[in-house]
Design an enzyme around this catalytic site. Structure first.
Site, PDB file in Angstrom:
ATOM      1  N   LYS A 168       0.700  -1.365   0.062  1.00 46.42           N
ATOM      2  CA  LYS A 168       0.018   0.463  -0.438  1.00 46.42           C
ATOM      3  C   LYS A 168       0.551   1.682   0.311  1.00 46.42           C
ATOM      4  O   LYS A 168       1.841   1.121   0.713  1.00 46.42           O
ATOM      5  CB  LYS A 168      -0.895   0.003   1.136  1.00 46.42           C
ATOM      6  CG  LYS A 168      -1.766   1.454   1.439  1.00 46.42           C
ATOM      7  CD  LYS A 168      -2.688   1.356   2.403  1.00 46.42           C
ATOM      8  CE  LYS A 168      -3.902   2.194   2.760  1.00 46.42           C
ATOM      9  NZ  LYS A 168      -4.316   2.388   3.870  1.00 46.42           N
ATOM     10  N   LYS A 212      -2.551  -1.498  -3.717  1.00 48.75           N
ATOM     11  CA  LYS A 212      -3.240  -0.090  -3.490  1.00 48.75           C
ATOM     12  C   LYS A 212      -2.253   0.909  -4.238  1.00 48.75           C
ATOM     13  O   LYS A 212      -1.626   1.133  -3.527  1.00 48.75           O
ATOM     14  CB  LYS A 212      -3.964  -0.463  -1.776  1.00 48.75           C
ATOM     15  CG  LYS A 212      -4.351   0.706  -1.762  1.00 48.75           C
ATOM     16  CD  LYS A 212      -5.047   0.632  -0.505  1.00 48.75           C
ATOM     17  CE  LYS A 212      -5.975   2.190  -0.395  1.00 48.75           C
ATOM     18  NZ  LYS A 212      -6.922   1.878   1.151  1.00 48.75           N
TER      19      LYS A 212
HETATM   20  C1  PBG Z   1      -6.728   3.438   5.728  1.00 51.03           C
HETATM   21  C2  PBG Z   1      -7.382   3.559   4.466  1.00 51.03           C
HETATM   22  C3  PBG Z   1      -7.610   4.357   3.316  1.00 51.03           C
HETATM   23  C4  PBG Z   1      -8.107   3.607   2.425  1.00 51.03           C
HETATM   24  C5  PBG Z   1      -8.550   2.934   2.784  1.00 51.03           C
HETATM   25  N1  PBG Z   1      -8.403   2.076   4.128  1.00 51.03           N
HETATM   26  C6  PBG Z   1      -7.043   5.549   3.450  1.00 51.03           C
HETATM   27  C7  PBG Z   1      -5.330   6.021   4.002  1.00 51.03           C
HETATM   28  O1  PBG Z   1      -4.050   5.032   3.796  1.00 51.03           O
HETATM   29  O2  PBG Z   1      -5.618   7.236   3.669  1.00 51.03           O
HETATM   30  C8  PBG Z   1      -8.353   4.563   0.901  1.00 51.03           C
HETATM   31  C9  PBG Z   1      -9.355   3.954   0.224  1.00 51.03           C
HETATM   32  C10 PBG Z   1      -9.743   4.946  -1.510  1.00 51.03           C
HETATM   33  O3  PBG Z   1      -9.126   5.684  -1.171  1.00 51.03           O
HETATM   34  O4  PBG Z   1     -10.668   4.362  -1.921  1.00 51.03           O
HETATM   35  N2  PBG Z   1      -6.520   2.358   6.712  1.00 51.03           N
END
Ligand code: PBG
Length: 329
Positions: free
Chosen positions: A196, A254
């Site tokens: 991620k 992601k």
């Molecule tokens: C946070 C989390 C995020 C997303 C999913 N879980 C945002 C972040 O890491 O700040 C993002 C998903 C999206 O943008 O659709 N744990």
């Protein structure tokens, strides 16, 4: 050699093209992210995600039935938590009667066969908007992992099929897997957000959950000390292999579109299913451009999900899942 090989021969009709098509999108490819809020009869549109809503539990129930009837088999739950319930350690996340725990039960009661996945991270519960405990300007890794493991257990107890840690702490998959095993939750799966990235494409999601890092002294302004550097490719494979060693059943890349090289690297390197999260910013870009008439919404959506699958995704978490079901007809 030309004209023995004319590549256009197999493109002459839609019937023929469909016969030689390498990537086919099906309902089982999708995981549908859903945002849940307290209250009754609520269906609040997210400003930066037109056509996407925060739902109260009664509407969540209707939504999952609709999704199931369309052939969609999995939801990924996120909750928007009242500011009053937030603290540094995300204590509310462990409340057995919290919104997430009730949401899990609601989905399972309404539609027992639906695969329920849950977000495991502190940010929606954190007064500082971070995925971990903040201390002295840093995010504490091991203390956070211990809470995340408890959170995963709490979701498993409420009936979650698969917990999905999205936090990027080191070692948290091992903590989680060990606790779930010790407590007898042998069949609860873990879908790890293993690669991620610290991406700017999460903006609309943070609006949806009001979960952005707060602007305070001694609170990191971004998530770059735990999420990955978008410049790194080799490291994504290392992160992912470690999570599999620690007990992840499904791994994830992601965001989606900007990271398809990573998706293919990981698909080639692992023997577990690979999921890809087409994130909120990717959704917002397509919606905004097509609202202005600059892009053909439906065609671009199909092209992007197809590209994600072609790159190596076995599963796609996407806000477009319902749109795609309509387009598949
Ligand atoms: C946070 C989390 C995020 C997303 C999913 N879980 C945002 C972040 O890491 O700040 C993002 C998903 C999206 O943008 O659709 N744990």
């Amino acid at each position: 050699m030309f004209p023995l090989q004319r590549n256009r021969r197999l493109r002459t009709s839609e019937a023929l093209r469909s016969m030689v098509r390498e990537t086919i999108i099906t309902p089982s490819d999708f995981i549908v992210p859903l945002f849940v809020v307290e209250g009754k009869g609520k269906k609040e549109e997210i400003a930066s995600m037109p056509g996407y809503f925060r739902l109260s539990l009664d509407n969540l129930e209707k939504e999952v039935n609709e999704l199931w009837n369309m052939g969609l088999k999995s939801v990924l739950l996120f909750v928007k938590v009242d500011d009053k319930l937030k603290d540094n350690a995300g204590t509310e996340a462990l409340n057995p009667d919290g919104l997430m725990q009730r949401a899990i039960k609601t989905v399972k009661n309404a539609c027992p066969e639906m695969v329920v996945m849950t977000d495991v991270a502190l940010d929606p519960f954190s007064s500082f908007g971070h995925d971990g405990i903040v201390s002295g300007g840093k995010i504490l890794n091991d203390d956070t992992s211990a809470i995340l493991a408890e959170m995963a257990l709490s979701h498993a107890k409420a009936g979650a099929d698969i917990v999905a840690p999205s936090d990027m702490m080191d070692g948290r998959i091992f903590e989680m897997r060990t606790l779930l095993e010790d407590e007898g939750y042998h069949d609860t799966g873990i879908m790890s957000y293993s690669a991620k990235y610290a991406s700017a494409f999460y903006g609309p999601f943070r609006d949806a959950l009001d979960s952005a890092p707060v602007d305070l002294k001694d609170v990191p302004k971004d998530k770059k000390t735990y999420q990955m550097d978008p410049a790194n490719r080799t490291e994504a494979v290392k992160e992912t292999l470690m999570d599999i060693d620690e007990g992840a059943d499904i791994v994830m890349v992601k965001p989606g579109l900007c990271y398809l090289d990573i998706v293919r690297d990981i698909k080639n390197a692992v023997d577990v299913p690979v999921s890809v999260y087409q994130v909120s910013g990717e959704y917002a870009m397509i919606k905004a451009a097509s609202e202005r008439g600059w892009l053909d919404h439906d065609a671009v959506v199909m092209e992007q999900v197809t590209a994600i699958k072609r790159a190596g995704a076995d599963l796609i978490a996407s806000y477009f899942a319902k749109d795609v079901m309509h387009l598949l007809g």
